[in-house]
Design an enzyme around this catalytic site. Structure first.
Site, short mmCIF file in Angstrom:
data_model
loop_
_atom_site.label_atom_id
_atom_site.label_comp_id
_atom_site.label_asym_id
_atom_site.label_seq_id
_atom_site.Cartn_x
_atom_site.Cartn_y
_atom_site.Cartn_z
N ARG A 1 -35.84 14.63 56.63
CA ARG A 1 -35.04 14.32 57.81
C ARG A 1 -35.54 15.19 58.95
O ARG A 1 -35.76 16.39 58.76
CB ARG A 1 -33.56 14.63 57.52
CG ARG A 1 -32.63 14.27 58.64
CD ARG A 1 -31.21 14.77 58.36
NE ARG A 1 -30.96 15.99 59.11
CZ ARG A 1 -29.74 16.40 59.50
NH1 ARG A 1 -28.66 15.69 59.18
NH2 ARG A 1 -29.59 17.50 60.18
N TYR B 1 -27.42 19.00 67.90
CA TYR B 1 -27.07 18.87 66.49
C TYR B 1 -28.33 18.97 65.61
O TYR B 1 -29.33 18.33 65.88
CB TYR B 1 -26.36 17.53 66.19
CG TYR B 1 -26.31 17.31 64.69
CD1 TYR B 1 -25.40 18.01 63.91
CD2 TYR B 1 -27.24 16.50 64.05
CE1 TYR B 1 -25.40 17.90 62.53
CE2 TYR B 1 -27.25 16.37 62.67
CZ TYR B 1 -26.34 17.08 61.92
OH TYR B 1 -26.36 16.97 60.55
N ASP C 1 -30.65 11.71 61.81
CA ASP C 1 -29.19 11.66 61.88
C ASP C 1 -28.76 11.72 63.35
O ASP C 1 -28.97 12.74 64.02
CB ASP C 1 -28.62 12.86 61.10
CG ASP C 1 -27.12 12.79 60.88
OD1 ASP C 1 -26.46 11.94 61.53
OD2 ASP C 1 -26.60 13.58 60.07
N HIS D 1 -25.69 11.56 64.21
CA HIS D 1 -24.44 12.31 64.11
C HIS D 1 -23.34 11.80 65.04
O HIS D 1 -22.70 12.57 65.77
CB HIS D 1 -24.71 13.81 64.33
CG HIS D 1 -23.93 14.68 63.39
ND1 HIS D 1 -22.83 15.39 63.78
CD2 HIS D 1 -24.08 14.94 62.08
CE1 HIS D 1 -22.34 16.06 62.76
NE2 HIS D 1 -23.07 15.79 61.69
N GLU E 1 -29.16 7.53 60.52
CA GLU E 1 -27.82 7.84 59.98
C GLU E 1 -26.80 8.00 61.09
O GLU E 1 -27.10 8.55 62.16
CB GLU E 1 -27.96 9.16 59.19
CG GLU E 1 -26.66 9.71 58.68
CD GLU E 1 -26.85 11.08 58.02
OE1 GLU E 1 -27.98 11.42 57.65
OE2 GLU E 1 -25.86 11.82 57.92
N GLU F 1 -20.74 9.64 55.58
CA GLU F 1 -20.47 10.96 54.99
C GLU F 1 -19.04 11.41 55.27
O GLU F 1 -18.51 12.23 54.54
CB GLU F 1 -21.49 12.00 55.47
CG GLU F 1 -21.37 12.37 56.93
CD GLU F 1 -22.43 13.37 57.39
OE1 GLU F 1 -23.59 13.25 56.95
OE2 GLU F 1 -22.10 14.24 58.20
N ARG G 1 -23.25 6.70 52.47
CA ARG G 1 -23.40 8.17 52.38
C ARG G 1 -22.23 8.87 51.71
O ARG G 1 -22.31 10.06 51.40
CB ARG G 1 -23.53 8.73 53.79
CG ARG G 1 -24.69 8.17 54.56
CD ARG G 1 -25.86 9.10 54.58
NE ARG G 1 -25.55 10.41 55.05
CZ ARG G 1 -25.95 11.54 54.45
NH1 ARG G 1 -26.63 11.50 53.34
NH2 ARG G 1 -25.65 12.72 54.97
N GLU H 1 -29.41 13.53 49.69
CA GLU H 1 -29.66 14.62 50.65
C GLU H 1 -29.64 15.95 49.89
O GLU H 1 -28.83 16.15 48.99
CB GLU H 1 -28.56 14.61 51.72
CG GLU H 1 -28.73 15.68 52.78
CD GLU H 1 -27.63 15.62 53.85
OE1 GLU H 1 -26.55 15.09 53.58
OE2 GLU H 1 -27.89 16.12 54.97
N TRP I 1 -18.98 15.43 67.95
CA TRP I 1 -20.00 16.39 67.49
C TRP I 1 -20.83 15.76 66.39
O TRP I 1 -20.37 14.97 65.61
CB TRP I 1 -19.34 17.68 66.97
CG TRP I 1 -20.43 18.60 66.47
CD1 TRP I 1 -21.33 19.30 67.24
CD2 TRP I 1 -20.78 18.86 65.11
NE1 TRP I 1 -22.21 19.98 66.43
CE2 TRP I 1 -21.89 19.72 65.12
CE3 TRP I 1 -20.26 18.43 63.89
CZ2 TRP I 1 -22.51 20.17 63.95
CZ3 TRP I 1 -20.85 18.89 62.72
CH2 TRP I 1 -21.97 19.75 62.75
#
Ligand code: EZ4
Ligand code: CO
Length: 416
Positions: free
Chosen positions: A162, A174, A224, A226, A250, A276, A297, A353, A416
């Site tokens: 990643r 991030y 990601d 995020h 992601e 996630e 995830r 991951e 975030w």
């Protein structure tokens, strides 16, 4: 028991009676909440209940509301206990509830494995693969630094990496850290970071163009976002990354609105991963049924344990969606161990991951999984193969830490 040679742990429901359940909070570098369940015959099982930045809420949920309900129950009735905790609370789902249920569930699967003398992957139906393909986390303050970091992972044998890099003008983007391990929950009160989407969208395609130029076509690359993008921005990013063949993009956009992913799909063939922060099959039902994502995830600790994840993974498999379990360092080695047993079995496995835990964390949670040639391999220890050194754990008291927040440049709260 008729046969005196029979091991006492395989005995009756009386032997399997839960006599003790203990919540252990420890901070060997970061906070972890662990549940230990003990049966009358002395078999112990461990489950992880860590919810980053909200640890004590789950610890209390377990200690005050779950533990009194466990004492006296048959540890072998994993499904019934799951249903009891899910239906019986009346208040279903949510990260606190589902992390608490997960801890109980994983501890019970651990006990079942120990009673049967088998690793959990065997209980689930046996090995489908030798090891679980993992991806590491490479990052850098700029593109060149990120590319060097990716190179170091490839040198270590990683087959998938990643990559995240700094965004010009943004402090603390991030996923970018100068420290050895990336630990986002850094301070007692949330660190305030800023965000600028146009600048991010400008830099990310350049990062992946450089990574393909430097590291070739074969290595699997992931990214990601995020939750930072609106649906149309996410569609634009996914489209602009197509030439670099990402393994996945992601969390392109927050997925409370599952329908938003239809828009991304209309514009791009970049593979998508999300989930996630999900804790239930219901959080991704539309995404999966409509084949709007490629990887789910949601992992064991935040999704109600092995019992619920097995249901989710089977449902995903029907729709061509594969697993890609969350595995950041805020998920304890107990979750990693349980997840790897699941990954070793699950037919529709995608990737796992993996970030290295600190030496302190590894010492508190001895485990038998090992990294070899870009894959994590579980051992054959009965159960999930992860234990806790309680004396050592007691030397690391809880430290209040929260995740950062992000604001736009005008001060408005963002994701975030
Ligand atoms: O921000 O685990 O893909 N991994 C991630 C993580 C999450 C943290 C939150 O606790 O997005 O870094
Ligand atoms: Co993520």
């Amino acid at each position: 028991m008729s046969n005196t040679n029979e091991t006492p742990t395989r005995g009756s429901s009386h032997d399997r009676e839960i006599v003790e359940a203990k919540v252990i909070v420890t901070c060997p570098g970061r906070n972890f909440v662990t549940l230990k369940i003990v049966t009358r015959s002395g078999v112990e099982g461990l489950g992880d209940a860590t919810l980053n930045g909200r640890e004590l809420a789950v610890a209390s949920y377990l200690q005050d509301h779950v533990v009194p309900n466990l004492i006296g129950r048959d540890a072998g009735q994993i499904e019934d206990i799951w249903q009891f905790l899910y239906r019986g609370a009346y208040w279903r789902r949510g990260p606190v509830t589902m992390s608490a249920i997960a801890a109980v569930d994983v501890a019970l699967w651990d006990i079942l494995g120990k009673m049967a003398g088998m690793p959990i992957y065997q209980l689930l139906g046996g090995r489908s693969r030798e090891g679980a393909l993992v991806y590491g986390h490479a990052n850098g303050r700029d593109i060149a630094e990120a590319s060097d970091a990716v190179g170091r992972f490839i040198e270590q044998g990683f087959l998938a990496v990643r990559a995240q890099c700094g965004v010009p003008g943004i402090k603390k983007a991030y996923g970018v850290s100068s420290a050895k391990g990336y630990e986002p929950a850094e301070s007692e009160l949330p660190l305030e970071t800023t965000w600028n989407t146009p600048r991010y969208l400008g830099v990310v395609p350049k990062l992946f163009e450089q990574l393909r130029a430097d590291h070739g076509a074969e290595v699997e690359l992931l990214h990601d976002a995020h939750h930072r993008l609106t649906p149309i921005e996410a569609a634009r990013l996914a489209k602009s990354l197509e030439p670099y063949r990402l393994f996945w993009l992601e969390d392109a956009t927050p997925a409370e609105d599952q329908k938003a992913f239809e828009l991304i799909r209309q514009h791009s063939v970049t593979a998508l991963a999300v989930g996630e922060v999900f804790n239930s099959i219901w959080d991704c039902k539309h995404l999966i049924e409509n084949q709007l994502i490629d990887y789910i995830r949601t992992t064991i600790v935040h999704g109600g344990g092995i019992t619920h994840l097995r249901r989710l993974a089977d449902f995903a498999g029907l729709h061509g969606v594969r697993t890609g379990f969350h595995g950041a360092t805020d998920l304890s080695p107990v979750t990693m161990g349980a997840a790897l047993h699941f990954d070793t079995w699950v037919p529709n496995f995608g990737i796992q991951e993996y970030m290295f835990h600190t030496d302190e964390t590894d010492a508190v949670f001895p485990h038998d999984y090992v990294l070899r040639n870009g894959r994590l391999h579980v051992g054959d220890t009965p159960g999930h193969g992860v234990t806790i050194d309680e004396k050592l754990a007691a030397k690391y008291p809880y430290q209040p830490k929260q995740l950062p927040i992000a604001r736009l440049e005008d001060g408005a709260m963002w994701n975030w």
